[in-house]
Design a protein around this motif. Structure first.
Motif, mmCIF file in Angstrom:
data_model
loop_
_atom_site.group_PDB
_atom_site.id
_atom_site.type_symbol
_atom_site.label_atom_id
_atom_site.label_comp_id
_atom_site.label_asym_id
_atom_site.label_seq_id
_atom_site.Cartn_x
_atom_site.Cartn_y
_atom_site.Cartn_z
ATOM 1 N N ARG A 1 -31.846 63.823 34.743
ATOM 2 C CA ARG A 1 -30.491 63.989 34.221
ATOM 3 C C ARG A 1 -30.508 64.885 32.974
ATOM 4 O O ARG A 1 -31.213 64.612 32.010
ATOM 5 N N VAL A 2 -29.714 65.935 33.027
ATOM 6 C CA VAL A 2 -29.499 66.805 31.871
ATOM 7 C C VAL A 2 -28.131 66.449 31.313
ATOM 8 O O VAL A 2 -27.107 66.689 31.962
ATOM 9 N N HIS A 3 -28.090 65.864 30.126
ATOM 10 C CA HIS A 3 -26.854 65.261 29.632
ATOM 11 C C HIS A 3 -25.718 66.263 29.479
ATOM 12 O O HIS A 3 -24.554 65.919 29.694
ATOM 13 N N ASP A 4 -26.035 67.498 29.107
ATOM 14 C CA ASP A 4 -24.969 68.485 28.969
ATOM 15 C C ASP A 4 -24.816 69.341 30.220
ATOM 16 O O ASP A 4 -24.118 70.347 30.215
ATOM 17 N N GLY A 5 -25.473 68.949 31.320
ATOM 18 C CA GLY A 5 -25.344 69.682 32.572
ATOM 19 C C GLY A 5 -24.079 69.304 33.320
ATOM 20 O O GLY A 5 -23.471 68.249 33.066
ATOM 21 N N GLU A 6 -23.684 70.145 34.242
ATOM 22 C CA GLU A 6 -22.476 69.886 35.026
ATOM 23 C C GLU A 6 -22.753 69.033 36.257
ATOM 24 O O GLU A 6 -21.858 68.316 36.723
ATOM 25 N N PHE A 7 -23.979 69.081 36.770
ATOM 26 C CA PHE A 7 -24.231 68.470 38.076
ATOM 27 C C PHE A 7 -25.091 67.214 38.020
ATOM 28 O O PHE A 7 -24.733 66.180 38.598
ATOM 29 N N SER A 8 -26.237 67.263 37.335
ATOM 30 C CA SER A 8 -27.151 66.117 37.377
ATOM 31 C C SER A 8 -26.526 64.821 36.843
ATOM 32 O O SER A 8 -26.820 63.747 37.393
ATOM 33 N N PRO A 9 -25.642 64.833 35.825
ATOM 34 C CA PRO A 9 -25.002 63.571 35.440
ATOM 35 C C PRO A 9 -24.134 62.984 36.549
ATOM 36 O O PRO A 9 -24.029 61.753 36.678
ATOM 37 N N ARG A 10 -23.536 63.840 37.363
ATOM 38 C CA ARG A 10 -22.740 63.352 38.495
ATOM 39 C C ARG A 10 -23.640 62.713 39.545
ATOM 40 O O ARG A 10 -23.294 61.689 40.142
ATOM 41 N N LEU A 11 -24.814 63.327 39.785
ATOM 42 C CA LEU A 11 -25.768 62.713 40.710
ATOM 43 C C LEU A 11 -26.261 61.380 40.165
ATOM 44 O O LEU A 11 -26.424 60.415 40.916
ATOM 45 N N HIS A 12 -26.476 61.323 38.871
ATOM 46 C CA HIS A 12 -26.970 60.099 38.237
ATOM 47 C C HIS A 12 -26.001 58.933 38.433
ATOM 48 O O HIS A 12 -26.412 57.772 38.518
ATOM 49 N N ASP A 13 -24.720 59.239 38.527
ATOM 50 C CA ASP A 13 -23.697 58.194 38.653
ATOM 51 C C ASP A 13 -23.447 57.764 40.096
ATOM 52 O O ASP A 13 -22.708 56.803 40.325
ATOM 53 N N LEU A 14 -24.035 58.464 41.071
ATOM 54 C CA LEU A 14 -23.798 58.108 42.474
ATOM 55 C C LEU A 14 -24.417 56.753 42.803
ATOM 56 O O LEU A 14 -25.468 56.392 42.284
ATOM 57 N N ARG A 15 -23.764 56.040 43.709
ATOM 58 C CA ARG A 15 -24.256 54.739 44.147
ATOM 59 C C ARG A 15 -24.299 54.692 45.668
ATOM 60 O O ARG A 15 -23.688 55.508 46.353
ATOM 61 N N ALA A 16 -25.033 53.704 46.200
ATOM 62 C CA ALA A 16 -25.161 53.555 47.650
ATOM 63 C C ALA A 16 -23.786 53.477 48.296
ATOM 64 O O ALA A 16 -22.878 52.798 47.799
ATOM 65 N N GLY A 17 -23.644 54.206 49.408
ATOM 66 C CA GLY A 17 -22.393 54.222 50.144
ATOM 67 C C GLY A 17 -21.535 55.429 49.849
ATOM 68 O O GLY A 17 -20.608 55.741 50.627
ATOM 69 N N GLN A 18 -21.813 56.144 48.769
ATOM 70 C CA GLN A 18 -21.019 57.316 48.432
ATOM 71 C C GLN A 18 -21.516 58.538 49.204
ATOM 72 O O GLN A 18 -22.667 58.608 49.637
ATOM 73 N N ALA A 19 -20.642 59.518 49.355
ATOM 74 C CA ALA A 19 -20.940 60.716 50.138
ATOM 75 C C ALA A 19 -21.461 61.842 49.256
ATOM 76 O O ALA A 19 -21.116 61.946 48.081
ATOM 77 N N ILE A 20 -22.306 62.672 49.848
ATOM 78 C CA ILE A 20 -22.811 63.863 49.183
ATOM 79 C C ILE A 20 -23.046 64.922 50.245
ATOM 80 O O ILE A 20 -23.416 64.607 51.390
ATOM 81 N N GLU A 21 -22.812 66.178 49.906
ATOM 82 C CA GLU A 21 -23.006 67.273 50.850
ATOM 83 C C GLU A 21 -24.435 67.809 50.746
ATOM 84 O O GLU A 21 -24.991 67.927 49.649
ATOM 85 N N VAL A 22 -25.018 68.110 51.912
ATOM 86 C CA VAL A 22 -26.377 68.642 51.983
ATOM 87 C C VAL A 22 -26.342 69.936 52.780
ATOM 88 O O VAL A 22 -25.800 69.976 53.894
ATOM 89 N N SER A 23 -26.899 71.007 52.212
ATOM 90 C CA SER A 23 -26.891 72.293 52.916
ATOM 91 C C SER A 23 -27.952 72.318 54.007
ATOM 92 O O SER A 23 -28.960 71.625 53.943
ATOM 93 N N GLN A 24 -27.708 73.132 55.001
ATOM 94 C CA GLN A 24 -28.686 73.388 56.046
ATOM 95 C C GLN A 24 -28.504 74.822 56.527
ATOM 96 O O GLN A 24 -27.400 75.367 56.429
ATOM 97 N N PRO A 25 -29.554 75.466 57.016
ATOM 98 C CA PRO A 25 -30.921 74.960 57.104
ATOM 99 C C PRO A 25 -31.618 74.981 55.748
ATOM 100 O O PRO A 25 -31.160 75.663 54.833
ATOM 101 N N PRO A 26 -32.739 74.242 55.599
ATOM 102 C CA PRO A 26 -33.522 74.288 54.366
ATOM 103 C C PRO A 26 -34.064 75.697 54.120
ATOM 104 O O PRO A 26 -34.175 76.514 55.045
#
Length: 247
Positions: free
Chosen positions: A70-95
């Motif tokens: 978690r980067v406290h002043d970042g735009e994205f990692s704090p949002r990931l840090h707050d995610l909990r089981a059952g919530q949705a997230i988008e994953v790009s493909q292909p790797p």
């Protein structure tokens, strides 16, 4: 062009207050080569946030695993840090990405050197048979600031127990003394010989080195390795050092 699939968070595991593993289930088999990365995305109203993260899980494992700091002043990692089981997230493909063992020339020893979350691609590689079939000796070198940042130690120990004559794990901690760990930075420990002494092996022309993590570490490590006669691995001119700029 990358497409997006919707995944479901199944676990947000905290290693400490800042370092966590986000585990995601996707609706279909997800094929990739160990060492590759994807983009994770979240929508916040009309704004979209996304960032690239390496896959920590092995290609054979059904749950996608991402190691995040978690980067406290970042735009994205704090949002990931707050995610909990059952919530949705988008994953790009292909790797994407070429930081894979397919790009590494043959050698007798494989040195997997990382700082922080840069260990992620190596954990994916070590979960497969490939490194054990190709290299007689494997050294996983993980450098962090504090001992609490040494994630996945139980998993790594299981691999070391399964390959006791082949796989060696060497943690490095820079800001405190930690049991079993060297103290300092990877480039300095290469220069003074402490890293080679700790793993009882030599960084010579038969060694293949992969570097992943902090750009400063990579720049300095490339320089000291070049001074030891280990040049960067290029597609047109195979060498001994393969690099991934993880952030």
């Amino acid at each position: 062009m990358a497409q997006w699939m919707t995944g479901e968070v199944v676990e947000n595991y905290a290693w400490n207050n800042e370092l966590f593993s986000l585990r995601v289930r996707v609706p279909e088999p997800f094929e990739f080569i160990a060492g590759q990365f994807v983009r994770l995305g979240l929508n916040d109203g009309e704004q979209r946030f996304q960032r690239a993260y390496s896959l920590v899980n092995g290609p054979q494992e059904p749950i996608l695993d991402f190691l995040v700091n978690r980067v406290h002043d970042g735009e994205f990692s704090p949002r990931l840090h707050d995610l909990r089981a059952g919530q949705a997230i988008e994953v790009s493909q292909p790797p994407s990405g070429f930081f894979t063992l397919n790009e590494v020339p043959e050698g007798k020893s494989l040195w997997l050197m990382a700082t922080g979350t840069g260990i992620g691609p190596y954990l994916s590689m070590l979960s497969t048979r490939i490194p054990y079939e190709r290299f007689a000796r494997i050294h996983l070198v993980h450098a962090v600031r504090y001992g609490a940042d040494l994630a996945y130690r139980d998993t790594i120990q299981q691999w070391c127990d399964a390959h006791p004559q082949q796989l060696h794990y060497q943690p490095i901690v820079s800001r405190e003394d930690s049991k079993g760990a060297l103290r300092g930075r990877i480039p300095a420990l290469i220069v003074n010989g402490e890293l080679e002494a700790a793993v009882d092996d030599t960084l010579d022309s038969d060694a293949q080195v992969m570097l992943c993590g902090n750009p400063e570490m990579i720049t300095d490590a490339k320089r000291v390795l070049a001074d030891k006669g280990l040049p960067k691995n290029l597609r047109r001119k195979p060498g001994n050092v393969t690099v991934e700029h993880y952030w």
